[in-house]
Scaffold this motif. Structure first.
Motif, PDB file in Angstrom:
ATOM      1  N   ALA A  69     -82.086  25.514  -0.669  1.00 24.67           N
ATOM      2  CA  ALA A  69     -81.043  26.387   0.003  1.00 24.67           C
ATOM      3  C   ALA A  69     -80.710  27.271  -0.871  1.00 24.67           C
ATOM      4  CB  ALA A  69     -79.982  25.645   0.489  1.00 24.67           C
ATOM      5  N   PHE A  70     -80.702  27.352  -2.172  1.00 27.06           N
ATOM      6  CA  PHE A  70     -80.313  28.426  -3.353  1.00 27.06           C
ATOM      7  C   PHE A  70     -81.260  27.847  -4.571  1.00 27.06           C
ATOM      8  CE2 PHE A  70     -76.975  24.874  -2.617  1.00 27.06           C
ATOM      9  CZ  PHE A  70     -77.151  24.294  -3.953  1.00 27.06           C
ATOM     10  N   GLU A  71     -81.203  28.766  -5.375  1.00 26.39           N
ATOM     11  CA  GLU A  71     -82.075  28.559  -6.712  1.00 26.39           C
ATOM     12  C   GLU A  71     -81.655  27.383  -7.384  1.00 26.39           C
ATOM     13  OE1 GLU A  71     -83.357  31.336 -10.343  1.00 26.39           O
ATOM     14  OE2 GLU A  71     -82.128  32.203  -8.796  1.00 26.39           O
ATOM     15  N   SER A  72     -82.461  26.810  -7.932  1.00 25.36           N
ATOM     16  CA  SER A  72     -82.033  25.600  -8.691  1.00 25.36           C
ATOM     17  C   SER A  72     -81.455  26.205 -10.138  1.00 25.36           C
ATOM     18  CB  SER A  72     -83.053  24.606  -9.010  1.00 25.36           C
ATOM     19  OG  SER A  72     -84.155  25.361  -9.924  1.00 25.36           O
ATOM     20  N   MET A  73     -80.381  25.224 -10.821  1.00 24.11           N
ATOM     21  CA  MET A  73     -80.074  25.322 -11.882  1.00 24.11           C
ATOM     22  C   MET A  73     -79.942  24.221 -12.719  1.00 24.11           C
ATOM     23  SD  MET A  73     -76.121  26.748 -12.499  1.00 24.11           S
ATOM     24  CE  MET A  73     -75.217  25.237 -12.006  1.00 24.11           C
ATOM     25  N   GLU A  74     -80.404  24.307 -14.243  1.00 20.56           N
ATOM     26  CA  GLU A  74     -80.223  23.321 -15.142  1.00 20.56           C
ATOM     27  C   GLU A  74     -79.349  23.704 -16.466  1.00 20.56           C
ATOM     28  OE1 GLU A  74     -84.007  21.523 -15.907  1.00 20.56           O
ATOM     29  OE2 GLU A  74     -84.555  21.437 -13.940  1.00 20.56           O
ATOM     30  N   VAL A  75     -78.567  22.929 -16.569  1.00 18.83           N
ATOM     31  CA  VAL A  75     -77.898  23.175 -18.106  1.00 18.83           C
ATOM     32  C   VAL A  75     -77.520  21.860 -18.609  1.00 18.83           C
ATOM     33  CG1 VAL A  75     -75.647  23.095 -16.726  1.00 18.83           C
ATOM     34  CG2 VAL A  75     -75.736  24.232 -18.806  1.00 18.83           C
ATOM     35  N   ASP A  76     -77.635  21.804 -20.035  1.00 20.73           N
ATOM     36  CA  ASP A  76     -77.083  20.709 -20.782  1.00 20.73           C
ATOM     37  C   ASP A  76     -75.738  20.774 -21.147  1.00 20.73           C
ATOM     38  OD1 ASP A  76     -79.780  19.619 -20.938  1.00 20.73           O
ATOM     39  OD2 ASP A  76     -80.326  21.196 -22.566  1.00 20.73           O
ATOM     40  N   LEU A  77     -74.923  19.379 -20.857  1.00 20.35           N
ATOM     41  CA  LEU A  77     -73.732  19.492 -21.242  1.00 20.35           C
ATOM     42  C   LEU A  77     -73.219  18.582 -22.194  1.00 20.35           C
ATOM     43  CD1 LEU A  77     -72.407  19.492 -17.324  1.00 20.35           C
ATOM     44  CD2 LEU A  77     -72.406  21.452 -18.882  1.00 20.35           C
ATOM     45  N   PRO A  78     -72.498  18.776 -23.186  1.00 22.90           N
ATOM     46  CA  PRO A  78     -71.801  18.030 -24.217  1.00 22.90           C
ATOM     47  C   PRO A  78     -70.946  16.946 -23.670  1.00 22.90           C
ATOM     48  CG  PRO A  78     -70.927  19.947 -24.398  1.00 22.90           C
ATOM     49  CD  PRO A  78     -71.402  20.325 -23.007  1.00 22.90           C
ATOM     50  N   VAL A  79     -71.279  16.267 -22.437  1.00 25.35           N
ATOM     51  CA  VAL A  79     -70.228  15.293 -21.994  1.00 25.35           C
ATOM     52  C   VAL A  79     -71.167  13.941 -21.506  1.00 25.35           C
ATOM     53  CG1 VAL A  79     -68.812  16.961 -21.574  1.00 25.35           C
ATOM     54  CG2 VAL A  79     -70.189  16.428 -19.763  1.00 25.35           C
ATOM     55  N   PRO A  80     -70.290  12.828 -21.324  1.00 21.66           N
ATOM     56  CA  PRO A  80     -71.134  11.763 -20.587  1.00 21.66           C
ATOM     57  C   PRO A  80     -71.441  12.101 -19.352  1.00 21.66           C
ATOM     58  CG  PRO A  80     -69.100  11.190 -21.901  1.00 21.66           C
ATOM     59  CD  PRO A  80     -69.170  12.686 -21.894  1.00 21.66           C
ATOM     60  N   PRO A  81     -72.510  11.285 -18.665  1.00 17.84           N
ATOM     61  CA  PRO A  81     -73.030  11.581 -17.275  1.00 17.84           C
ATOM     62  C   PRO A  81     -71.724  11.289 -16.641  1.00 17.84           C
ATOM     63  CG  PRO A  81     -74.622  10.214 -18.824  1.00 17.84           C
ATOM     64  CD  PRO A  81     -73.492  10.406 -19.534  1.00 17.84           C
ATOM     65  N   ALA A  82     -71.008  10.315 -16.647  1.00 23.13           N
ATOM     66  CA  ALA A  82     -69.830  10.112 -15.650  1.00 23.13           C
ATOM     67  C   ALA A  82     -68.759  11.254 -15.518  1.00 23.13           C
ATOM     68  CB  ALA A  82     -68.949   8.942 -15.875  1.00 23.13           C
ATOM     69  N   VAL A  83     -68.599  12.174 -16.750  1.00 25.09           N
ATOM     70  CA  VAL A  83     -67.901  13.010 -16.642  1.00 25.09           C
ATOM     71  C   VAL A  83     -68.572  14.333 -16.101  1.00 25.09           C
ATOM     72  CG1 VAL A  83     -66.530  14.890 -18.229  1.00 25.09           C
ATOM     73  CG2 VAL A  83     -66.690  12.515 -18.770  1.00 25.09           C
ATOM     74  N   ALA A  84     -70.108  14.570 -16.315  1.00 28.19           N
ATOM     75  CA  ALA A  84     -70.557  15.611 -15.527  1.00 28.19           C
ATOM     76  C   ALA A  84     -70.390  15.421 -14.102  1.00 28.19           C
ATOM     77  CB  ALA A  84     -72.118  15.641 -16.195  1.00 28.19           C
ATOM     78  N   TRP A  85     -70.504  14.143 -13.733  1.00 31.71           N
ATOM     79  CA  TRP A  85     -70.856  13.623 -12.234  1.00 31.71           C
ATOM     80  C   TRP A  85     -69.570  14.020 -11.625  1.00 31.71           C
ATOM     81  CZ3 TRP A  85     -73.925  11.298  -8.751  1.00 31.71           C
ATOM     82  CH2 TRP A  85     -73.218  10.755  -7.602  1.00 31.71           C
ATOM     83  N   ALA A  86     -68.451  14.018 -12.209  1.00 30.78           N
ATOM     84  CA  ALA A  86     -66.950  14.364 -11.735  1.00 30.78           C
ATOM     85  C   ALA A  86     -66.997  15.984 -11.503  1.00 30.78           C
ATOM     86  CB  ALA A  86     -66.018  13.790 -12.615  1.00 30.78           C
ATOM     87  N   TYR A  87     -67.650  16.683 -12.180  1.00 27.34           N
ATOM     88  CA  TYR A  87     -67.700  17.915 -12.177  1.00 27.34           C
ATOM     89  C   TYR A  87     -68.546  18.464 -10.987  1.00 27.34           C
ATOM     90  CZ  TYR A  87     -64.224  18.903 -15.599  1.00 27.34           C
ATOM     91  OH  TYR A  87     -62.871  19.265 -16.422  1.00 27.34           O
ATOM     92  N   VAL A  88     -69.360  17.882 -10.668  1.00 27.60           N
ATOM     93  CA  VAL A  88     -70.393  18.160  -9.565  1.00 27.60           C
ATOM     94  C   VAL A  88     -69.850  17.524  -8.087  1.00 27.60           C
ATOM     95  CG1 VAL A  88     -72.754  17.656  -8.609  1.00 27.60           C
ATOM     96  CG2 VAL A  88     -72.345  18.084 -11.057  1.00 27.60           C
ATOM     97  N   THR A  89     -69.180  16.384  -8.234  1.00 34.09           N
ATOM     98  CA  THR A  89     -68.859  15.630  -6.950  1.00 34.09           C
ATOM     99  C   THR A  89     -67.165  15.824  -6.724  1.00 34.09           C
ATOM    100  OG1 THR A  89     -68.588  13.659  -7.972  1.00 34.09           O
ATOM    101  CG2 THR A  89     -70.746  14.180  -7.171  1.00 34.09           C
ATOM    102  N   ASP A  90     -66.603  16.164  -7.488  1.00 31.34           N
ATOM    103  CA  ASP A  90     -65.019  16.254  -7.235  1.00 31.34           C
ATOM    104  C   ASP A  90     -64.804  17.616  -6.823  1.00 31.34           C
ATOM    105  OD1 ASP A  90     -61.983  16.399  -7.647  1.00 31.34           O
ATOM    106  OD2 ASP A  90     -62.185  14.247  -8.352  1.00 31.34           O
ATOM    107  N   ILE A  91     -64.153  17.944  -5.485  1.00 35.50           N
ATOM    108  CA  ILE A  91     -63.960  19.261  -5.086  1.00 35.50           C
ATOM    109  C   ILE A  91     -62.937  19.884  -6.015  1.00 35.50           C
ATOM    110  CG2 ILE A  91     -64.818  18.792  -2.757  1.00 35.50           C
ATOM    111  CD1 ILE A  91     -61.744  18.622  -2.162  1.00 35.50           C
ATOM    112  N   ASP A  92     -61.733  19.166  -6.565  1.00 35.89           N
ATOM    113  CA  ASP A  92     -60.891  19.794  -7.378  1.00 35.89           C
ATOM    114  C   ASP A  92     -61.384  20.344  -8.592  1.00 35.89           C
ATOM    115  OD1 ASP A  92     -58.857  19.335  -5.593  1.00 35.89           O
ATOM    116  OD2 ASP A  92     -58.511  17.284  -6.439  1.00 35.89           O
TER     117      ASP A  92
END
Length: 310
Positions: free
Chosen positions: A236-259
């Motif tokens: 539906a839109f162009e894919s995006m990849e980025v390395d983040l200096p955080v644990p997976p659970a923290v990155a997960w929150a920023y992708v799934t938590d609307i706030d």
């Protein structure tokens, strides 16, 4: 002549010995193997050790940042995470369920694949896992190179391991969440459907808890159809990849938590969620993204914290 360089790892370890951190507030979690003692005493030790080693590895594999493993106490693992490290409200529940599914899947695979008729392999079906989650103040002290948790609330959590939950509910695999932990999580709709349980402790009086069954959680996990978006599928839109200096659970929150998501995703005026499972984001929930006069709707069709969401 050998001399130690000032500030070396050995010297720092000695200097840290006995140090206690400033008391902090957060979650305390114990994962306790049910049937551990009976399994050991009624099984051949060599085979029993192999079974337990695999099960403990399945538990440790999922105790990852922001969870910190404090120590292993025979049949139980103690972990903790301060409030400032909790990425989203439902994280403690997601973490418990992820650990349990890893344990239950490992146990089921061993039972299915073994052809051994020894007592250990016959008895491993009696093993299960239960959890105790509390919220309160604790301190971390370094003793003999290990981080030990101290404080009255740590003692309270350990006392709760000797309880009447199985006797009163019949549950073997369960999560016991104290009222302070439930209040800190803040999902009243979820805990309204849990079993209210009061455990009397001599030192602390009555402790109000909420108990929920983990067996249906694993059953849903096994039955869920995995849906992946392959790299060669139309997007539906162009894919995006980025390395983040955080644990997976923290990155997960920023992708799934609307706030959190609205803080970084551009071009949106507002975001909302519907179809929550007793207040929690899960498979079947729908995310509504408003931009100008239009809106985009995303339905969650596959949900695997903290690996991927489709």
């Amino acid at each position: 002549m050998w001399r130690e360089i000032p500030g070396s790892r050995e010297e720092r370890a000695r200097n840290d010995e006995g140090k206690r951190t400033v008391p902090q507030k957060g979650f305390l979690l114990i994962a306790d193997i049910t049937g551990y003692t009976m399994f050991l005493t009624s099984s051949e030790l060599e085979h029993a050790q192999g079974v337990l080693d695999a099960l403990f590895k399945s538990i440790f594999a999922e105790i990852r940042a922001p969870l910190t493993l404090s120590n292993l106490q025979g049949d139980a693992a103690l972990a903790y995470f301060p409030d400032e490290h909790v990425p989203q409200r439902q994280f403690p529940l997601d973490a418990i369920e992820r650990i349990y599914c890893s344990f239950a899947n490992t146990l089921a695979a061993m039972r299915l694949n073994t052809t051994c008729s020894c007592n250990a392999c016959r008895n491993m079906g009696s093993l299960d896992l239960k959890f105790f989650l509390h919220h309160g103040e604790y301190a971390v002290q370094t003793l003999a190179g290990r981080s030990e948790l101290q404080g009255p609330e740590v003692i309270r959590l350990h006392r709760l391991m000797k309880n009447s939950v199985t006797k009163t509910t019949g549950l073997k695999a369960y999560a016991l969440v104290t009222e302070p932990a439930a209040d800190a999580i803040g999902l009243p709709e979820f805990f309204a459907s849990a079993i209210r349980h009061v455990e009397h402790l001599d030192e602390f009086g009555d402790t109000v808890c909420y108990v929920y069954d983990l067996a249906p959680v694993f059953a849903r996990w096994r039955a869920a159809r995995r849906i992946f978006v392959e790299r060669d599928e139309p997007l539906a839109f162009e894919s995006m990849e980025v390395d983040l200096p955080v644990p997976p659970a923290v990155a997960w929150a920023y992708v799934t938590d609307i706030d959190k998501k609205i803080r970084w995703q551009q071009g949106l005026d507002a975001m909302s969620m519907t179809g929550l499972a007793r207040g929690r984001v899960a498979q079947g929930a729908t995310q509504h993204c408003a931009h100008g006069k239009g809106s985009t709707v995303h339905e969650i069709v596959d949900w695997r914290p903290f690996d991927y969401v489709t």
